[in-house]
Motif scaffolding. Structure first.
Motif, PDB file in Angstrom:
ATOM      1  N   PRO A  14      56.401  11.945 -15.330  1.00 36.19           N
ATOM      2  CA  PRO A  14      55.538  11.254 -16.286  1.00 36.19           C
ATOM      3  C   PRO A  14      55.873   9.779 -16.497  1.00 36.19           C
ATOM      4  CG  PRO A  14      57.080  12.681 -17.437  1.00 36.19           C
ATOM      5  CD  PRO A  14      57.238  12.965 -15.965  1.00 36.19           C
ATOM      6  N   ARG A  15      57.024   9.346 -16.086  1.00 34.80           N
ATOM      7  CA  ARG A  15      57.404   7.943 -16.282  1.00 34.80           C
ATOM      8  C   ARG A  15      56.871   7.009 -15.189  1.00 34.80           C
ATOM      9  NH1 ARG A  15      63.504   7.975 -18.719  1.00 34.80           N
ATOM     10  NH2 ARG A  15      62.916   8.871 -20.726  1.00 34.80           N
ATOM     11  N   ILE A  16      56.302   7.573 -14.144  1.00 32.27           N
ATOM     12  CA  ILE A  16      55.713   6.738 -13.105  1.00 32.27           C
ATOM     13  C   ILE A  16      54.330   6.311 -13.584  1.00 32.27           C
ATOM     14  CG2 ILE A  16      54.932   6.591 -10.719  1.00 32.27           C
ATOM     15  CD1 ILE A  16      56.996   8.742 -10.020  1.00 32.27           C
ATOM     16  N   CYS A  17      54.111   5.011 -13.685  1.00 30.50           N
ATOM     17  CA  CYS A  17      52.848   4.493 -14.219  1.00 30.50           C
ATOM     18  C   CYS A  17      51.773   4.448 -13.126  1.00 30.50           C
ATOM     19  CB  CYS A  17      53.050   3.110 -14.819  1.00 30.50           C
ATOM     20  SG  CYS A  17      53.419   1.825 -13.620  1.00 30.50           S
ATOM     21  N   PRO A  18      50.497   4.419 -13.531  1.00 34.86           N
ATOM     22  CA  PRO A  18      49.415   4.373 -12.554  1.00 34.86           C
ATOM     23  C   PRO A  18      49.526   3.209 -11.564  1.00 34.86           C
ATOM     24  CG  PRO A  18      48.526   4.963 -14.683  1.00 34.86           C
ATOM     25  CD  PRO A  18      49.980   4.601 -14.896  1.00 34.86           C
ATOM     26  N   ARG A  19      49.984   2.055 -12.006  1.00 33.34           N
ATOM     27  CA  ARG A  19      50.138   0.904 -11.090  1.00 33.34           C
ATOM     28  C   ARG A  19      51.150   1.216  -9.986  1.00 33.34           C
ATOM     29  NH1 ARG A  19      48.156  -2.640  -8.121  1.00 33.34           N
ATOM     30  NH2 ARG A  19      49.222  -4.610  -7.970  1.00 33.34           N
ATOM     31  N   ALA A  20      52.220   1.906 -10.330  1.00 30.98           N
ATOM     32  CA  ALA A  20      53.220   2.292  -9.329  1.00 30.98           C
ATOM     33  C   ALA A  20      52.629   3.291  -8.335  1.00 30.98           C
ATOM     34  CB  ALA A  20      54.446   2.884 -10.005  1.00 30.98           C
ATOM     35  N   TRP A  21      51.770   4.199  -8.822  1.00 30.01           N
ATOM     36  CA  TRP A  21      51.105   5.144  -7.915  1.00 30.01           C
ATOM     37  C   TRP A  21      50.178   4.407  -6.955  1.00 30.01           C
ATOM     38  CZ3 TRP A  21      53.133   9.543  -7.034  1.00 30.01           C
ATOM     39  CH2 TRP A  21      53.758  10.285  -8.035  1.00 30.01           C
ATOM     40  N   GLU A  22      49.539   3.340  -7.431  1.00 28.53           N
ATOM     41  CA  GLU A  22      48.678   2.543  -6.552  1.00 28.53           C
ATOM     42  C   GLU A  22      49.494   1.939  -5.409  1.00 28.53           C
ATOM     43  OE1 GLU A  22      46.593  -0.343  -8.936  1.00 28.53           O
ATOM     44  OE2 GLU A  22      45.812   1.200 -10.271  1.00 28.53           O
ATOM     45  N   LYS A  23      50.648   1.386  -5.736  1.00 29.99           N
ATOM     46  CA  LYS A  23      51.524   0.807  -4.698  1.00 29.99           C
ATOM     47  C   LYS A  23      52.017   1.893  -3.741  1.00 29.99           C
ATOM     48  CE  LYS A  23      52.959  -3.112  -7.453  1.00 29.99           C
ATOM     49  NZ  LYS A  23      54.068  -3.875  -8.010  1.00 29.99           N
ATOM     50  N   PHE A  24      52.334   3.048  -4.292  1.00 31.49           N
ATOM     51  CA  PHE A  24      52.789   4.160  -3.466  1.00 31.49           C
ATOM     52  C   PHE A  24      51.695   4.621  -2.503  1.00 31.49           C
ATOM     53  CE2 PHE A  24      53.214   8.769  -2.846  1.00 31.49           C
ATOM     54  CZ  PHE A  24      54.416   8.780  -2.161  1.00 31.49           C
ATOM     55  N   ALA A  25      50.456   4.644  -2.979  1.00 36.99           N
ATOM     56  CA  ALA A  25      49.331   5.064  -2.138  1.00 36.99           C
ATOM     57  C   ALA A  25      49.205   4.190  -0.898  1.00 36.99           C
ATOM     58  CB  ALA A  25      48.034   5.043  -2.941  1.00 36.99           C
ATOM     59  N   VAL A  26      49.488   2.916  -1.043  1.00 34.47           N
ATOM     60  CA  VAL A  26      49.451   1.995   0.098  1.00 34.47           C
ATOM     61  C   VAL A  26      50.646   2.258   1.013  1.00 34.47           C
ATOM     62  CG1 VAL A  26      49.569  -0.429   0.774  1.00 34.47           C
ATOM     63  CG2 VAL A  26      48.179   0.249  -1.189  1.00 34.47           C
ATOM     64  N   ALA A  27      51.786   2.534   0.425  1.00 39.29           N
ATOM     65  CA  ALA A  27      53.027   2.693   1.199  1.00 39.29           C
ATOM     66  C   ALA A  27      53.055   3.957   2.051  1.00 39.29           C
ATOM     67  CB  ALA A  27      54.224   2.688   0.253  1.00 39.29           C
ATOM     68  N   ILE A  28      52.364   5.021   1.647  1.00 39.92           N
ATOM     69  CA  ILE A  28      52.478   6.270   2.418  1.00 39.92           C
ATOM     70  C   ILE A  28      51.927   6.149   3.831  1.00 39.92           C
ATOM     71  CG2 ILE A  28      52.538   7.805   0.420  1.00 39.92           C
ATOM     72  CD1 ILE A  28      49.645   8.584   1.100  1.00 39.92           C
ATOM     73  N   SER A  29      51.082   5.191   4.073  1.00 38.85           N
ATOM     74  CA  SER A  29      50.555   5.029   5.432  1.00 38.85           C
ATOM     75  C   SER A  29      51.645   4.608   6.422  1.00 38.85           C
ATOM     76  CB  SER A  29      49.411   4.020   5.450  1.00 38.85           C
ATOM     77  OG  SER A  29      49.875   2.755   5.046  1.00 38.85           O
ATOM     78  N   ALA A  30      52.748   4.079   5.907  1.00 38.26           N
ATOM     79  CA  ALA A  30      53.844   3.646   6.779  1.00 38.26           C
ATOM     80  C   ALA A  30      54.722   4.807   7.242  1.00 38.26           C
ATOM     81  CB  ALA A  30      54.713   2.615   6.052  1.00 38.26           C
ATOM     82  N   CYS A  31      54.556   5.973   6.649  1.00 40.35           N
ATOM     83  CA  CYS A  31      55.365   7.134   7.017  1.00 40.35           C
ATOM     84  C   CYS A  31      54.538   8.046   7.911  1.00 40.35           C
ATOM     85  CB  CYS A  31      55.832   7.875   5.764  1.00 40.35           C
ATOM     86  SG  CYS A  31      56.990   9.201   6.142  1.00 40.35           S
ATOM     87  N   SER A  32      54.638   7.833   9.188  1.00 40.49           N
ATOM     88  CA  SER A  32      53.785   8.545  10.150  1.00 40.49           C
ATOM     89  C   SER A  32      54.139  10.014  10.319  1.00 40.49           C
ATOM     90  CB  SER A  32      53.843   7.847  11.505  1.00 40.49           C
ATOM     91  OG  SER A  32      55.172   7.864  11.996  1.00 40.49           O
ATOM     92  N   THR A  33      55.296  10.446   9.832  1.00 35.52           N
ATOM     93  CA  THR A  33      55.712  11.837  10.003  1.00 35.52           C
ATOM     94  C   THR A  33      55.415  12.710   8.786  1.00 35.52           C
ATOM     95  OG1 THR A  33      57.934  11.306   9.211  1.00 35.52           O
ATOM     96  CG2 THR A  33      57.559  11.223  11.601  1.00 35.52           C
TER      97      THR A  33
END
Length: 92
Positions: A14-33
């Protein structure tokens, strides 16, 4: 992201804010596995929810995205349906 990562469980943070989730959504594309991503029981927010759906739909290896109980509306699901149709159309 960590090389070789196949499953990531971030459920109930619950401490992860929506803005951090937005950044995470972009970052997951870098993990091809990455094959499975569990972000259930979080307050993700509409924008980040849509971004996660689009990132997952375009991801080559991700087959599981668990977004249960994230207080998302139908608009996030509609992004999923549009994205799925676009992919089917693009590859046919």
């Amino acid at each position: 992201m960590i090389a070789g990562l196949q499953e990531l469980v971030l459920s109930g943070n619950p401490r992860i804010c929506p803005r951090a989730w937005e950044k995470f959504a972009v970052a997951i594309s870098a993990c091809s596995t990455l094959r499975s991503l569990y972000v259930d029981f979080n307050h993700i927010g509409e924008t980040a929810g849509k971004m996660l759906v689009v990132s997952a739909a375009g991801h080559r290896s991700l087959s599981v995205l668990d977004m249960e109980a994230c207080d998302l509306t139908e608009s996030v699901g509609k992004v999923s349906n549009v994205r799925k149709w676009s992919q089917d159309w693009a590859y046919s």
